[in-house]
Scaffold this motif. Structure first.
Motif, PDB file in Angstrom:
ATOM      1  N   ALA A 332     -47.179 102.503 -18.832  1.00 12.92           N
ATOM      2  CA  ALA A 332     -46.876 103.845 -19.348  1.00 12.92           C
ATOM      3  C   ALA A 332     -47.052 103.891 -20.862  1.00 12.92           C
ATOM      4  N   ARG A 333     -46.710 102.782 -21.516  1.00 17.53           N
ATOM      5  CA  ARG A 333     -46.850 102.734 -22.984  1.00 17.53           C
ATOM      6  C   ARG A 333     -48.316 102.848 -23.399  1.00 17.53           C
ATOM      7  N   SER A 336     -52.387 106.972 -22.465  1.00 12.13           N
ATOM      8  CA  SER A 336     -52.418 108.054 -23.447  1.00 12.13           C
ATOM      9  C   SER A 336     -51.999 109.396 -22.854  1.00 12.13           C
ATOM     10  N   ASN A 337     -51.958 109.492 -21.534  1.00 13.67           N
ATOM     11  CA  ASN A 337     -51.552 110.740 -20.886  1.00 13.67           C
ATOM     12  C   ASN A 337     -50.039 110.876 -20.750  1.00 13.67           C
ATOM     13  N   ILE A 338     -49.306 109.794 -21.021  1.00 13.18           N
ATOM     14  CA  ILE A 338     -47.844 109.809 -20.926  1.00 13.18           C
ATOM     15  C   ILE A 338     -47.268 109.956 -22.322  1.00 13.18           C
ATOM     16  N   ASP A 339     -46.449 111.003 -22.517  1.00 13.49           N
ATOM     17  CA  ASP A 339     -45.905 111.287 -23.852  1.00 13.49           C
ATOM     18  C   ASP A 339     -44.460 110.844 -24.026  1.00 13.49           C
ATOM     19  N   GLY A 340     -43.768 110.590 -22.933  1.00 14.43           N
ATOM     20  CA  GLY A 340     -42.385 110.142 -22.991  1.00 14.43           C
ATOM     21  C   GLY A 340     -41.964 109.616 -21.633  1.00 14.43           C
ATOM     22  N   LEU A 359     -35.806  95.050 -21.408  1.00 15.60           N
ATOM     23  CA  LEU A 359     -35.371  95.664 -22.663  1.00 15.60           C
ATOM     24  C   LEU A 359     -36.466  95.585 -23.720  1.00 15.60           C
ATOM     25  N   ARG A 360     -37.184  94.461 -23.761  1.00 13.92           N
ATOM     26  CA  ARG A 360     -38.260  94.311 -24.741  1.00 13.92           C
ATOM     27  C   ARG A 360     -39.298  95.419 -24.585  1.00 13.92           C
ATOM     28  N   GLU A 361     -39.638  95.754 -23.359  1.00 12.53           N
ATOM     29  CA  GLU A 361     -40.612  96.827 -23.143  1.00 12.53           C
ATOM     30  C   GLU A 361     -40.043  98.187 -23.526  1.00 12.53           C
ATOM     31  N   MET A 362     -38.738  98.364 -23.347  1.00  9.76           N
ATOM     32  CA  MET A 362     -38.105  99.608 -23.790  1.00  9.76           C
ATOM     33  C   MET A 362     -38.207  99.733 -25.315  1.00  9.76           C
ATOM     34  N   GLN A 363     -37.999  98.638 -26.008  1.00 11.38           N
ATOM     35  CA  GLN A 363     -38.105  98.641 -27.473  1.00 11.38           C
ATOM     36  C   GLN A 363     -39.529  98.947 -27.916  1.00 11.38           C
ATOM     37  N   LEU A 364     -40.502  98.323 -27.252  1.00 13.54           N
ATOM     38  CA  LEU A 364     -41.901  98.547 -27.605  1.00 13.54           C
ATOM     39  C   LEU A 364     -42.327  99.983 -27.324  1.00 13.54           C
ATOM     40  N   MET A 365     -41.749 100.593 -26.296  1.00 15.12           N
ATOM     41  CA  MET A 365     -42.032 101.991 -25.991  1.00 15.12           C
ATOM     42  C   MET A 365     -41.611 102.874 -27.167  1.00 15.12           C
ATOM     43  N   LYS A 366     -40.430 102.615 -27.704  1.00 16.80           N
ATOM     44  CA  LYS A 366     -39.949 103.383 -28.845  1.00 16.80           C
ATOM     45  C   LYS A 366     -40.818 103.142 -30.068  1.00 16.80           C
ATOM     46  N   GLN A 367     -41.212 101.877 -30.278  1.00 15.38           N
ATOM     47  CA  GLN A 367     -42.057 101.555 -31.426  1.00 15.38           C
ATOM     48  C   GLN A 367     -43.413 102.246 -31.336  1.00 15.38           C
TER      49      GLN A 367
END
Length: 585
Positions: A332-333, A336-340, A359-367
């Motif tokens: 999902a990160r 490019s078609n996924i915005d959130g 959790l690491r992937e959650m952090q990278l999503m925010k970054q």
């Protein structure tokens, strides 16, 4: 070589058998008569056959063959169906018949909201049950009228929780459980060590029950126009009410037989077909016909991912595989078609290392600049909270079970059991801790000190991640952590979550963080679907060694406890998990 050929042949035969069964089912489906058209004036019936889960599920092969398991509907799909019915001119009313099988009180609360929208459209909701349990009535309380037969029993006796303890039986058969843990309230290990609850666990259990009951009484009171004090008095002084007593208390609206209800519905919508007393459509049939909802087909796309079950290492499809969910988030990160992203979490936790991977992937999503919002379901605790704590926003229901910020390690020893049956295991090792995860020996004090240090380190890391993710002082996090479980309402007060709300509210929150008033949804599914999941149920028979064949629920609950022990025996290590098999009713 012969064993390899036998295994290969058995696998091929199993797959062929599965394909044969699927072909037979498909052929039967094609040969079946088409469903009749939905009447232009009918009642939507939601009955006891309804089974929900967060994302929906298929039964195992054994469960399907014995008719002891059924497919579950995604909660969101049921909610969409009720909301669509509110504006569907063909649907004149809803009938809640007996009690469906909903996955927790939070699911019922979310369904309540959809039913209230239906009522707001000036359409009646009828509810009928031979007897009402508290959980069943929680949903039906929004109906008008609520009906029971003259000899029905109404349950309003309060909540109870059952925790099973295995220490005595384990000792009697020669099984020892050594543990390391951090957190005064981290009670997941207690059933293997004690024969009754510790004072700390008793304290937190009563706090949870009181919190859940408070939410229950508030919601029922609002729906029925009865004060919480009056409802609490019924709990304390009566508990079980007859139908006339429930009527007098205002808990139901009418005492009537089922045939009288049928006659009333027939007057409303007319008669049905040859075998139906009134014009009706079942929920399953209605959902089959229902068009996909229009979630605003313009604007940014919000991806919805489900995380349901125990958190385990690797790409496992049983529960939440840490690497598997991380891969979904990563995909999902990069999309490019996924915005959130909205992550719907329903998990008691599990592997600490797998939780960290997620959790690491959650952090990278925010970054990456993509907002990520967590929507907590019935349970999002321990590891379930670990994977959530760095989201841009966390939403939960008042009766969500969350918190449990603590860590433990479990190390089973079956040496005594083997001695009883005449089996001796000799261990050879090149280092003093090489047998640290062996099932066949008692761990030395030095070895347990090593593991306690490791558990302490994981716990400190857990505190760091919560403090950073939630913007809380670390000392405060340590104070409210200790493995203690909180309700969603209390978690809001403590700053562990941001808002009270359901999945829809979380989606709206994500949209606001993106900065849009219009959006479209993409429910991001697992890679393994359909035939993959069906074949998995065949090729992994250990998932159903015992099937409910009319056995008492207490026996099945015990079996679940033994399965949990088996899991710890197969994967000794460090866990961030709730007190397991908590049965609240």
């Amino acid at each position: 070589m012969n064993d390899f050929l036998k295994t290969t042949l058995a696998s091929v035969i199993g797959i062929m058998l599965a394909l044969g069964i699927l072909f037979t089912i498909f052929a039967s489906y094609l040969a079946s008569e088409p469903e009749p058209e939905i009447s232009s004036s009918c009642v939507l019936v939601i009955d006891e056959t309804l089974l929900t889960s967060e994302a929906g599920s298929m039964p195992s092969l054994m469960g399907w063959m014995t008719e002891q398991e059924q497919a579950s509907l995604p909660l969101r799909k049921v909610i969409e169906g009720i909301r669509t019915a509110a504006t569907d001119g063909r649907i004149r009313a809803i009938l809640l018949l007996n009690e469906g099988q909903y996955h927790g009180m939070t699911a019922r609360k979310e369904l309540q909201s959809a039913l209230l929208e239906f009522r707001a459209a000036n359409k009646p909701i009828y509810a009928y049950a031979s007897d009402y349990s508290q959980s069943g009535y929680y949903l039906s309380s929004v109906a008008d009228p609520v009906i029971m037969p003259p000899l029905g029993i109404f349950d309003m006796k309060g909540l109870a929780a059952e925790v099973e303890y295995y220490a005595t039986i384990m000792e009697s058969v020669g099984i020892e459980m050594q543990v390391t843990r951090v957190g005064k309230y981290k009670s997941a290990v207690e059933p293997f060590l004690l024969s009754e609850s510790s004072e700390a666990n008793r304290e937190q259990m009563m706090a949870i029950l009181n919190g859940l009951q408070s939410t229950f009484l508030a919601d029922v009171g609002q729906a029925r126009g009865i004060s919480e004090e009056t409802l609490q008095a019924i709990v304390q002084t009566q508990g079980l009410l007859s139908a006339p007593q429930a009527l007098e208390a205002g808990l139901i609206d009418k005492v009537a037989y089922f045939d009288e209800l049928l006659a009333e519905l027939q007057d409303l919508v007319g008669g049905g077909n040859d075998h139906e007393a009134f014009a009706q459509v079942g929920l399953f049939r209605y959902l089959e016909e229902m068009d996909a909802p229009d979630d605003a087909q313009n604007g940014p796309t919000i991806g919805v991912i489900y995380a349901e079950g125990e958190i385990v290492d690797g790409f496992s499809e049983a529960g939440i595989g840490g690497d598997r969910l991380a891969a979904q988030l990563r995909s999902a990160r990069f999309d490019s078609n996924i915005d959130g992203i909205v992550l719907r979490v329903n998990s008691p936790g599990g592997s600490a290392s797998a939780s960290e991977v997620i959790l690491r992937e959650m952090q990278l999503m925010k970054q990456a600049g993509k907002p990520v919002v967590v929507s907590m379901g019935p349970v999002a605790a321990s590891g379930g909270y670990w994977i959530s704590c760095h989201a841009d926003a966390i939403l939960a229901q008042p009766n969500t079970i969350t918190g449990s910020i603590g860590v433990f390690g479990m190390f089973p020893n079956i040496e005594g059991l083997l001695d009883e049956v005449g089996v001796k295991v000799e261990i050879f090792k090149t280092g003093p801790n090489a047998d640290l995860f062996s099932l066949y020996n008692h761990k030395s004090d030095a070895q347990m000190a090593v593991m306690q240090g490791y558990v302490d380190n994981i716990y400190e890391g857990f505190l760091d991640r919560v403090a950073e993710g939630r913007g809380l002082h670390r000392d405060f996090v340590h104070e409210i952590a200790q493995g203690r479980v909180w309700t969603g309402a209390r978690a809001l007060e403590l700053g562990l979550i941001d808002e009270l709300g359901d999945l829809d509210a979380a989606i709206e929150k994500c949209a606001s963080l993106i900065g849009t008033e219009e959006w479209q949804l993409d429910f991001l599914e697992d890679e393994a679907e359909g035939i993959d999941l069906f074949l998995e149920s065949i090729l992994e028979p250990e998932d159903y060694p015992v099937v409910d064949l009319g056995m008492p629920k207490e026996v099945l609950s015990l079996w679940k406890g033994l399965k949990t022990f088996r899991g710890y025996a197969q994967r000794p290590g460090v866990y961030a998990r709730l007190p397991f098999n908590l049965n609240i009713h």
